[in-house]
Design an enzyme around this catalytic site. Structure first.
Site, short mmCIF file in Angstrom:
data_model
loop_
_atom_site.label_atom_id
_atom_site.label_comp_id
_atom_site.label_asym_id
_atom_site.label_seq_id
_atom_site.Cartn_x
_atom_site.Cartn_y
_atom_site.Cartn_z
N SER A 112 24.71 -37.00 40.53
CA SER A 112 25.91 -36.48 40.30
C SER A 112 26.56 -36.69 38.78
O SER A 112 25.87 -36.28 38.08
CB SER A 112 26.95 -37.11 41.49
OG SER A 112 28.27 -36.28 41.29
N HIS A 144 31.55 -31.85 45.99
CA HIS A 144 30.34 -31.32 46.17
C HIS A 144 30.27 -30.41 47.28
O HIS A 144 29.43 -30.15 48.23
CB HIS A 144 29.18 -32.31 46.21
CG HIS A 144 28.89 -33.18 45.19
ND1 HIS A 144 28.21 -32.48 43.90
CD2 HIS A 144 29.17 -34.25 44.90
CE1 HIS A 144 28.40 -33.45 43.23
NE2 HIS A 144 28.66 -34.76 43.50
#
Length: 307
Positions: A91, A197
């Site tokens: 990430s 996400h």
């Protein structure tokens, strides 16, 4: 010859006092905190060295603090002569990975991450949601549950038997109950401020895109493994992927597996905590995983690579 991948942690790996020991031991690491504070417009040195965990939890603080600490540890590793054959990030860790591969400047990476954190925090306030880890089920079982329950999506493929879902609060709660009925070992709600996400934070991507479009990415000096696509990606794809990453799942399991297939036998976790080291060992028991976040970690890495 076996290869080494540097992997950079994402949100959740923070620790109080992170980076302080490394910065005191390595002038190059201290310089990263000084430059990072200027680039982000916040006192990252104070936040990383002295702030409580509670103060660091906010998304817009945590992200630049994590990436700056990772890049400070990287500076210390470089001072000792260590360089990666590949880079990968979980990430927000992808920004540190790209700086490690010289596709992005250190100051640029930290400034971008500050903007990313602000964009994500704002999007989460507008469309609240949550995330939960599902432990002990096959990925495809969790994927099927996400298709059956509206407004919840797979968010992080961390390792076999550990997948994080993201979505609206009632949907995430419903999925947790359904997963336990299917035989999940347990489900754990994560301490995050939004449904990251997932499509719920699409506004963050819209706000972040102009900042990314101003950046000129250069070809990486060490191949960059994307956790959006689980492929080695070139410079011209990086900007788009960093925007897509906000709403797309993190495919860490797939990315790490591809690196092992590419000859990586040692994963060096560069930055706070040891979350990725644990995940890597679950993805492939044959590899070495070494967390480096202090001077002792650097010494252990030296011993391991020499051996």
């Amino acid at each position: 010859m076996s290869k080494v991948a540097f992997c950079f942690p994402g949100q959740g790996s923070l620790e109080a006092g992170m980076g302080r020991e490394i910065a005191e031991a390595f002038p190059a690491a201290m310089e990263v905190f000084e430059r990072g504070s200027e680039a982000a417009g916040i006192d990252l040195q104070r936040l990383c060295f002295e702030a409580s965990l509670d103060e660091l939890l906010e998304t817009e603080i945590q992200q630049p603090a994590l990436v700056t600490t990772s890049l400070a540890v990287l500076a210390a590793l470089r001072e000792r002569g260590f360089e990666p054959d590949f880079v990968v990030g979980h990430s927000v860790g992808e920004f540190a990975a790209l700086a490690a591969a010289s596709s992005l400047g250190v100051d640029e990476a930290i400034a971008l991450v500050r903007e990313r954190g602000l964009a994500m925090a704002e999007a989460a306030r507008e469309r609240p949601g949550s995330m939960a880890a599902v432990l002990g089920l096959d990925d495809h079982v969790v994927e099927c549950l996400c298709r059956e329950i509206e407004q919840v999506w797979p968010a992080n493929y961390n390792c076999p038997g550990q997948i994080v879902v993201s979505g609206e609060d009632p949907s995430v709660d419903e999925l947790c109950g359904a997963a336990e009925e299917k035989g999940a070992r347990r489900t754990v709600k994560l301490k995050v401020s939004g449904a990251f996400h997932s499509p719920l934070v699409a506004k963050a991507a819209d706000r972040f895109r102009p900042a990314i479009e101003r950046i000129r990415f250069t070809e990486p000096v060490a191949p960059f493994m994307s956790t959006v696509t689980a492929k080695i990606e070139p410079a011209q794809r990086m900007g788009g992927l960093l925007v897509d990453q906000l709403t797309a799942p993190v495919r860490f399991t797939h990315a790490a597996s591809e690196l092992v297939r590419g000859g990586v036998k040692t994963f060096v976790e560069v930055g706070p905590g040891n979350v990725l080291s644990g995940l890597v060992k679950r993805i492939d028991k044959s590899v070495k995983a070494i967390p480096v976040n202090n001077v002792a970690g650097i010494e252990k890495l030296k011993e391991t690579l020499t051996a």
